[in-house]
Design a protein around this motif. Structure first.
Motif, PDB file in Angstrom:
ATOM      1  N   ASN A  26       9.889 -11.964 -12.717  1.00 15.98           N
ATOM      2  CA  ASN A  26       9.494 -10.576 -12.484  1.00 15.98           C
ATOM      3  C   ASN A  26       8.042 -10.500 -12.034  1.00 15.98           C
ATOM      4  O   ASN A  26       7.701  -9.786 -11.081  1.00 15.98           O
ATOM      5  N   THR A  27       7.171 -11.251 -12.703  1.00 16.16           N
ATOM      6  CA  THR A  27       5.755 -11.246 -12.334  1.00 16.16           C
ATOM      7  C   THR A  27       5.540 -11.846 -10.945  1.00 16.16           C
ATOM      8  O   THR A  27       4.783 -11.304 -10.129  1.00 16.16           O
ATOM      9  N   LEU A  28       6.206 -12.947 -10.660  1.00 17.25           N
ATOM     10  CA  LEU A  28       6.037 -13.587  -9.353  1.00 17.25           C
ATOM     11  C   LEU A  28       6.541 -12.695  -8.227  1.00 17.25           C
ATOM     12  O   LEU A  28       5.904 -12.596  -7.169  1.00 17.25           O
ATOM     13  N   LEU A  29       7.667 -12.034  -8.431  1.00 20.57           N
ATOM     14  CA  LEU A  29       8.187 -11.151  -7.389  1.00 20.57           C
ATOM     15  C   LEU A  29       7.276  -9.950  -7.183  1.00 20.57           C
ATOM     16  O   LEU A  29       7.099  -9.476  -6.054  1.00 20.57           O
ATOM     17  N   LYS A  30       6.685  -9.474  -8.257  1.00 20.12           N
ATOM     18  CA  LYS A  30       5.735  -8.361  -8.132  1.00 20.12           C
ATOM     19  C   LYS A  30       4.533  -8.781  -7.294  1.00 20.12           C
ATOM     20  O   LYS A  30       4.082  -8.037  -6.410  1.00 20.12           O
ATOM     21  N   HIS A  31       4.034  -9.976  -7.531  1.00 23.33           N
ATOM     22  CA  HIS A  31       2.876 -10.440  -6.762  1.00 23.33           C
ATOM     23  C   HIS A  31       3.268 -10.817  -5.336  1.00 23.33           C
ATOM     24  O   HIS A  31       2.420 -10.794  -4.437  1.00 23.33           O
ATOM     25  N   LEU A  32       4.508 -11.143  -5.125  1.00 23.65           N
ATOM     26  CA  LEU A  32       4.977 -11.364  -3.764  1.00 23.65           C
ATOM     27  C   LEU A  32       4.885 -10.071  -2.971  1.00 23.65           C
ATOM     28  O   LEU A  32       4.409 -10.049  -1.829  1.00 23.65           O
ATOM     29  N   ARG A  33       5.326  -8.985  -3.574  1.00 20.78           N
ATOM     30  CA  ARG A  33       5.228  -7.688  -2.901  1.00 20.78           C
ATOM     31  C   ARG A  33       3.773  -7.314  -2.661  1.00 20.78           C
ATOM     32  O   ARG A  33       3.412  -6.822  -1.582  1.00 20.78           O
ATOM     33  N   ILE A  34       2.911  -7.565  -3.670  1.00 25.61           N
ATOM     34  CA  ILE A  34       1.492  -7.233  -3.520  1.00 25.61           C
ATOM     35  C   ILE A  34       0.881  -8.020  -2.359  1.00 25.61           C
ATOM     36  O   ILE A  34       0.117  -7.475  -1.548  1.00 25.61           O
ATOM     37  N   SER A  35       1.228  -9.298  -2.253  1.00 26.77           N
ATOM     38  CA  SER A  35       0.684 -10.136  -1.180  1.00 26.77           C
ATOM     39  C   SER A  35       1.129  -9.636   0.192  1.00 26.77           C
ATOM     40  O   SER A  35       0.332  -9.571   1.133  1.00 26.77           O
ATOM     41  N   VAL A  36       2.410  -9.293   0.293  1.00 30.58           N
ATOM     42  CA  VAL A  36       2.905  -8.763   1.572  1.00 30.58           C
ATOM     43  C   VAL A  36       2.207  -7.455   1.912  1.00 30.58           C
ATOM     44  O   VAL A  36       1.849  -7.198   3.070  1.00 30.58           O
ATOM     45  N   ASP A  37       1.987  -6.627   0.913  1.00 27.68           N
ATOM     46  CA  ASP A  37       1.299  -5.357   1.137  1.00 27.68           C
ATOM     47  C   ASP A  37      -0.123  -5.601   1.625  1.00 27.68           C
ATOM     48  O   ASP A  37      -0.602  -4.937   2.556  1.00 27.68           O
ATOM     49  N   PHE A  38      -0.832  -6.566   1.024  1.00 25.96           N
ATOM     50  CA  PHE A  38      -2.180  -6.903   1.476  1.00 25.96           C
ATOM     51  C   PHE A  38      -2.162  -7.414   2.913  1.00 25.96           C
ATOM     52  O   PHE A  38      -3.007  -7.043   3.730  1.00 25.96           O
ATOM     53  N   GLU A  39      -1.188  -8.274   3.203  1.00 23.60           N
ATOM     54  CA  GLU A  39      -1.106  -8.848   4.547  1.00 23.60           C
ATOM     55  C   GLU A  39      -0.898  -7.766   5.598  1.00 23.60           C
ATOM     56  O   GLU A  39      -1.582  -7.730   6.621  1.00 23.60           O
ATOM     57  N   LEU A  40       0.055  -6.878   5.340  1.00 22.31           N
ATOM     58  CA  LEU A  40       0.343  -5.823   6.307  1.00 22.31           C
ATOM     59  C   LEU A  40      -0.796  -4.822   6.381  1.00 22.31           C
ATOM     60  O   LEU A  40      -1.090  -4.283   7.447  1.00 22.31           O
ATOM     61  N   GLY A  41      -1.460  -4.573   5.243  1.00 23.37           N
ATOM     62  CA  GLY A  41      -2.610  -3.674   5.257  1.00 23.37           C
ATOM     63  C   GLY A  41      -3.736  -4.217   6.103  1.00 23.37           C
ATOM     64  O   GLY A  41      -4.359  -3.488   6.881  1.00 23.37           O
ATOM     65  N   ASP A  42      -4.008  -5.520   5.981  1.00 24.54           N
ATOM     66  CA  ASP A  42      -5.035  -6.145   6.813  1.00 24.54           C
ATOM     67  C   ASP A  42      -4.650  -6.110   8.284  1.00 24.54           C
ATOM     68  O   ASP A  42      -5.493  -5.909   9.153  1.00 24.54           O
ATOM     69  N   ARG A  43      -3.343  -6.273   8.551  1.00 27.68           N
ATOM     70  CA  ARG A  43      -2.898  -6.260   9.941  1.00 27.68           C
ATOM     71  C   ARG A  43      -3.076  -4.867  10.553  1.00 27.68           C
ATOM     72  O   ARG A  43      -3.541  -4.725  11.685  1.00 27.68           O
ATOM     73  N   ARG A  44      -2.729  -3.826   9.778  1.00 25.23           N
ATOM     74  CA  ARG A  44      -2.894  -2.458  10.291  1.00 25.23           C
ATOM     75  C   ARG A  44      -4.373  -2.135  10.499  1.00 25.23           C
ATOM     76  O   ARG A  44      -4.752  -1.516  11.484  1.00 25.23           O
ATOM     77  N   TYR A  45      -5.209  -2.596   9.553  1.00 24.31           N
ATOM     78  CA  TYR A  45      -6.646  -2.328   9.671  1.00 24.31           C
ATOM     79  C   TYR A  45      -7.237  -3.038  10.877  1.00 24.31           C
ATOM     80  O   TYR A  45      -8.026  -2.479  11.634  1.00 24.31           O
ATOM     81  N   SER A  46      -6.832  -4.285  11.084  1.00 25.15           N
ATOM     82  CA  SER A  46      -7.394  -5.064  12.191  1.00 25.15           C
ATOM     83  C   SER A  46      -6.946  -4.514  13.535  1.00 25.15           C
ATOM     84  O   SER A  46      -7.694  -4.524  14.497  1.00 25.15           O
ATOM     85  N   SER A  47      -5.710  -4.024  13.604  1.00 23.44           N
ATOM     86  CA  SER A  47      -5.221  -3.485  14.873  1.00 23.44           C
ATOM     87  C   SER A  47      -5.959  -2.209  15.258  1.00 23.44           C
ATOM     88  O   SER A  47      -6.136  -1.917  16.435  1.00 23.44           O
ATOM     89  N   SER A  48      -6.420  -1.459  14.247  1.00 20.98           N
ATOM     90  CA  SER A  48      -7.123  -0.210  14.541  1.00 20.98           C
ATOM     91  C   SER A  48      -8.614  -0.412  14.760  1.00 20.98           C
ATOM     92  O   SER A  48      -9.253   0.351  15.471  1.00 20.98           O
ATOM     93  N   SER A  49      -9.158  -1.482  14.130  1.00 22.07           N
ATOM     94  CA  SER A  49     -10.603  -1.696  14.229  1.00 22.07           C
ATOM     95  C   SER A  49     -10.985  -2.897  15.078  1.00 22.07           C
ATOM     96  O   SER A  49     -12.157  -3.140  15.311  1.00 22.07           O
ATOM     97  N   GLY A  50      -9.995  -3.681  15.488  1.00 20.19           N
ATOM     98  CA  GLY A  50     -10.292  -4.873  16.277  1.00 20.19           C
ATOM     99  C   GLY A  50     -10.946  -5.977  15.475  1.00 20.19           C
ATOM    100  O   GLY A  50     -11.747  -6.746  16.001  1.00 20.19           O
ATOM    101  N   ASN A  51     -10.619  -6.082  14.193  1.00 13.27           N
ATOM    102  CA  ASN A  51     -11.208  -7.107  13.323  1.00 13.27           C
ATOM    103  C   ASN A  51     -10.672  -8.485  13.704  1.00 13.27           C
ATOM    104  O   ASN A  51      -9.463  -8.708  13.740  1.00 13.27           O
TER     105      ASN A  51
END
Length: 695
Positions: free
Chosen positions: A312-337
Motif C-alpha cells: 500500500n505504501t509503495l503504490l502510494k509513492h508510485l502515484r506520488i512519483s508519477v504526479d511529480f514527473e507529470l507536474g515537472d513536465r507540465r511546468y517545463s512545457s510552459s516555462s521552457g525549463n
C-alpha cells in the motif's frame, strides 16, 4: 633506635600512593573525597613523570574494589577520570581504566542496582567515539576506548532488570550514531581492503560488532528506539542518495535482530519514506532500495500483517512519483525549463525502484500471500470508466493514468513470475481475471502486451513458455519436449466457466490496429499455453473455431483493419494451427495444415510468420482475391477429425465473441430490470382495466 616501618604500608610509602589512598572514603557509596581529589590532581600536574605510576596504582585499587564489590567508589573514580581525560593522556592509564571497566561490565550481580545509572558514561564514551584528534593513531585509540566503553555499558545494563533504561531515546540517540559514525568512517576510506590494524583495535570493526550485539539484545518493545536513530543518522549525513552505507546498515539490522521483529523495522522505514514524500527523487529511491533489502531478508521468514502495508505504501509513492514527473513536465512545457528531462529521469529511478521492490517482495512470498497481493495490486489498476479511489488518479489525466497502469502491470508480471497454482482457478479467480481482461481491451498495445505476459505467467505451470518463444511454424513440435499433464476436473470447470472470456480477449486483441509484432507473438504463446495446460476435446474444438473466425475476420475485413493487421492475424493462425495439429497428433489435420502452409510459402509468403515478421516485408494491397487454397477450411478440418472423439458438428457453428464476466452480469441485471418493469407495467394496465369495468 626508632622502629623501622614497612614502606609498603607505613609512612614511608610513596607519596602518590598515599594521595591515591586518601581519595577513597570509608563508605564506598559516599563517593570520592573531593578535597583529596584536588590534592591528587595538583600533584599529578606538578609531577607528570609520576602519571604512569599513579595510573598503575589507581588501576590496582579499582581492581581491588571490583573484587570486593565496592562499585560506588569504582564508578565514581572512572567518571572523574573520563571527565578529566585531557591531562591524563598516557595510553597505559587509559587501557588500565578501560580494562577494569570491561571487567566490571562482565560481572553478573545477584540483585539489580536500583540506585546506579550510567547516563554520564554513555555521554562521555559517545563523545570519545567522535574524537577528531589530529594524530590518527591517538584518534583511533580514543575512539576504540569509547566504543569498548559503550560495549561495556550495553553488556552491564541489558543483563540488569532495569535494562529498559539503556533503551530510552536519550541513550539510543547517543549510542547508535556513535557506532554508525565509526562504521561510516570505514566506508569512506574503503573497507574492501585488508584492515591496517588488528580487529580488536579497529574502530570500524569494533563499532559494527557492538552495533550487532546491541540489536541482537533488543526486545519487542525496544525496536523502535533502536531503529529510529539509524534513520536520523542517515538523514543528517545525507547517506540516502549514495545509499551503499544505508543498505549495508539495514542488512546488519535485519540479520542481527530476532526474526519475529522484522516487521517493526520494515514499518519504520515505510513510515520514514512517508515523512520524506517531498524529498528529492534520489533520496526516495535510496529509501525504497533499503525497503527492498529489508523485505528481501524478511520474506524468508514471517512478517505477519506488514505485507499489505508494504504494498500500500509503495503504490502510494508510485502515484506520488508519477504526479511529480507529470507536474515537472507540465511546468517545463510552459516555462521552457531545460532541466525537465533530468527530473523526469530521476523520477523514473524512483518508479523503477518501487516496481523492483514490489516484484521482488511479491515473488518471494508464499503462494497464499502472493495470491492476495495479486488481487490487491489488480484492485489498484485504474480502468477507464471505473472509479479508482485508492491511487487517486482522477486528476492525473490519460497520460498519468497510463503510466500507473503500465507500472502496476509490470509489477504484476514480477509478482506472478514463477507462481504455480495447483489449479488454474486458484491462479485466475474471477475477481482477478475480470479486471485483468478489461485492461486487455484498452486501445493501447503496450497494456495488452503486459496483460498477455501476466496470463502467460499464470497459465504456464510446466515452464514451457521459453520453448515457445517467437512466433513461427514449428516443423516438429515433439522436438520441443513439451511438458504437460492430463487436464484436471478443476481446470475443465474453469474453461467451461471462463473459457469464453479468454477466447474473446484473444479475438478482440487481434483486431486492434495498433498491434505490433510483439502483440502477435504474445497472442501465439497464449494460444499455445492454453492448448498445453487447459485443452480437452471441447476446448480443442473451441480453439479451432476461434482460429477460423480470426482468419475470416482478416479476409472479410468488416472492421476496416490495416493490411498489416490482417496479414499478422493470418500468420498467427498459420503458426497456431500448425502447433495445434501436431499437439493432438491427427495426421489428416496435420496434412491439411501443411498443404496450406506449403502453398502460402510459394504464392503468399507474407501470410506466414517467418516472412511477415521480418523488418522489410512487402505486403499486398488486398487479400480478397486470394485463392481458397491459401486458407484453412472448416470442412477439411472437420473431415480430418471425423471418426475421433472430437465433436466435429460444433465446427459448423461459427465462433462469435460472447459477452461474459462482469459485463455479462451487468446486461443480465439490466434485462431483469426491464422484465420487471414490463411485468409491473402489464399489472398496472390490468388493474386499470378492472377499475374501468367497475365504474
Amino acid at each position: 633506635m626508632p622502629r623501622r616501618v614497612c614502606g609498603c604500608c607505613g609512612p614511608l610509602r610513596p607519596r602518590y600512593k598515599r594521595l591515591v589512598d586518601n581519595i577513597f572514603p570509608e563508605d564506598p557509596n559516599d563517593g570520592l573525597v573531593k578535597s583529596d581529589m584536588e590534592k591528587l590532581t595538583f600533584y599529578a600536574v606538578s609531577a607528570p613523570e609520576k602519571l604512569d605510576r599513579i595510573g598503575a596504582y589507581l588501576a590496582e585499587r579499582l581492581s581491588r574494589d571490583v573484587v570486593r564489590h565496592r562499585y560506588g567508589a569504582f564508578l565514581t573514580t572512572h567518571a572523574l577520570y573520563i571527565e578529566s581525560r585531557e591531562p591524563f593522556q598516557p595510553p597505559l592509564m587509559c587501557s588500565m581504566h578501560l580494562c577494569d571497566f570491561v571487567k566490571f561490565a562482565n560481572i553478573e550481580e545477584d540483585t539489580p542496582s536500583y540506585h546506579r545509572r550510567y547516563d554520564f558514561f554513555v555521554s562521555q564514551f559517545s563523545a570519545m567515539c567522535h574524537s577528531t584528534h589530529e594524530d590518527m593513531e591517538t584518534r583511533n585509540k580514543i575512539r576504540v576506548a569509547g566504543i569498548k566503553g559503550l560495549q561495556g555499558v550495553v553488556r552491564k545494563t541489558v543483563n540488569d532488570e532495569l535494562q529498559a533504561i539503556i533503551w530510552e531515546p536519550q541513550h539510543m540517540d547517543k549510542l547508535i550514531p556513535s557506532m554508525l559514525f565509526n562504521m561510516q568512517s570505514a566506508e569512506d576510506t574503503d573497507r574492501t581492503g585488508p584492515p591496517t590494524t588488528p580487529s580488536d583495535e579497529n574502530p570500524a570493526v569494533l563499532a559494527e560488532n557492538c552495533f550487532r550485539e546491541l540489536l541482537g539484545r533488543a526486545a519487542y518493545g525496544n525496536m523502535n528506539n533502536a531503529v529510529r536513530p539509524v534513520l536520523v543518522h542517515l538523514d543528517n549525513h545525507r547517506l540516502w542518495e549514495s545509499n551503499e552505507f544505508a543498505v549495508s546498515c539495514f542488512r546488519i539490522v535485519m540479520y542481527s535482530i530476532q526474526a519475529q521483529h522484522s516487521h517493526h523495522v520494515i514499518q519504520q522505514v515505510l513510515g520514514h519514506l512517508d515523512a520524506h514524500k517531498k524529498s528529492s527523487p534520489r533520496v526516495r529511491a535510496g529509501m525504497v532500495q533499503v525497503i527492498l533489502e529489508t523485505v528481501a531478508i524478511a520474506a524468508r521468514g514471517s512478517i505477519g500483517p506488514t505485507v499489505l502495508d508494504v504494498f500500500n505504501t509503495l503504490l502510494k509513492h508510485l502515484r506520488i512519483s508519477v504526479d511529480f514527473e507529470l507536474g515537472d513536465r507540465r511546468y517545463s512545457s510552459s516555462s521552457g525549463n531545460a532541466n525537465s528531462t533530468f527530473k523526469e529521469s530521476e523520477e523514473r529511478v524512483v518508479q523503477n525502484a518501487i516496481i523492483q521492490t514490489i516484484g521482488f517482495f511479491g515473488g518471494n512470498l508464499p503462494d497464499y500471500q502472493r495470491s492476495e497481493v495479486m488481487m490487491f495490486i489488480m484492485g489498484k489498476v485504474p480502468v477507464f470508466g471505473t472509479p479508482c479511489h485508492t491511487l487517486e488518479t482522477t486528476n492525473m489525466g490519460d497520460l498519468g493514468t497510463k503510466r500507473i497502469q503500465v507500472m502496476l502491470l509490470r509489477s504484476l508480471i514480477m509478482v506472478t513470475s514463477g507462481y504455480k497454482a495447483k489449479s488454474i482457478h486458484a491462479a485466475l479467480p474471477a475477481p482477478f481475471l475480470d479486471p485483468l481482461l478489461s485492461v486487455s481491451l484498452m486501445e493501447d498495445s503496450e497494456l495488452r502486451q503486459l496483460v498477455l505476459e501476466i496470463l502467460h505467467n499464470l497459465i504456464d505451470r510446466h515452464d514451457n513458455r521459453a520453448k515457445l518463444r517467437g512466433i513461427r511454424v514449428i516443423p516438429d513440435v515433439s522436438a520441443l519436449k513439451i511438458k504437460r499433464e492430463k487436464i484436471s476436473k478443476q481446470d475443465v470447470n474453469f474453461m467451461k466457466k471462463h473459457g469464453q472470456q479468454l477466447y474473446r480477449h484473444i479475438y478482440l486483441g487481434c483486431k486492434e490496429d495498433d498491434n505490433v509484432h510483439k502483440n502477435f507473438e504474445l497472442l501465439f504463446t497464449a494460444l499455445a499455453l492454453v492448448t498445453i495446460e487447459l485443452a480437452n476435446e471441447d476446448v480443442v474444438i473451441d480453439l479451432i473455431r476461434l482460429s477460423i473466425a480470426l482468419q475470416d475476420m482478416a479476409i472479410m475485413n468488416e472492421d476496416n483493419l490495416s493490411i498489416f493487421n490482417r496479414c499478422g492475424t493470418m500468420a498467427l493462425v498459420a503458426a497456431y494451427l500448425n502447433f495445434l495439429s501436431q499437439m493432438i497428433a491427427n495426421p489428416a489435420f496435420c496434412q491439411h495444415v501443411s498443404k496450406v502452409i506449403e502453398v502460402r510459402s510459394l504464392e503468399a509468403p507474407y501470410l506466414l510468420p517467418e516472412t511477415f515478421f521480418r523488418e522489410k516485408c512487402t505486403l499486398p494491397k488486398t487479400l480478397e482475391r486470394h485463392d481458397k487454397n491459401l486458407f484453412f477450411l472448416t470442412n477439411k478440418i472437420a473431415e480430418s477429425l471425423s471418426g475421433t472423439s472430437y465433436c466435429v458438428d460444433r465446427l459448423s457453428v461459427p465462433y462469435v465473441p460472447q459477452v461474459t464476466g462482469e459485463i455479462f452480469h451487468f446486461f443480465a441485471l439490466i434485462n431483469s430490470w426491464v422484465a420487471l418493469a414490463v411485468c409491473f407495467g402489464s399489472l398496472s394496465i390490468c388493474i386499470m382495466n378492472q377499475f374501468d369495468c367497475c365504474i
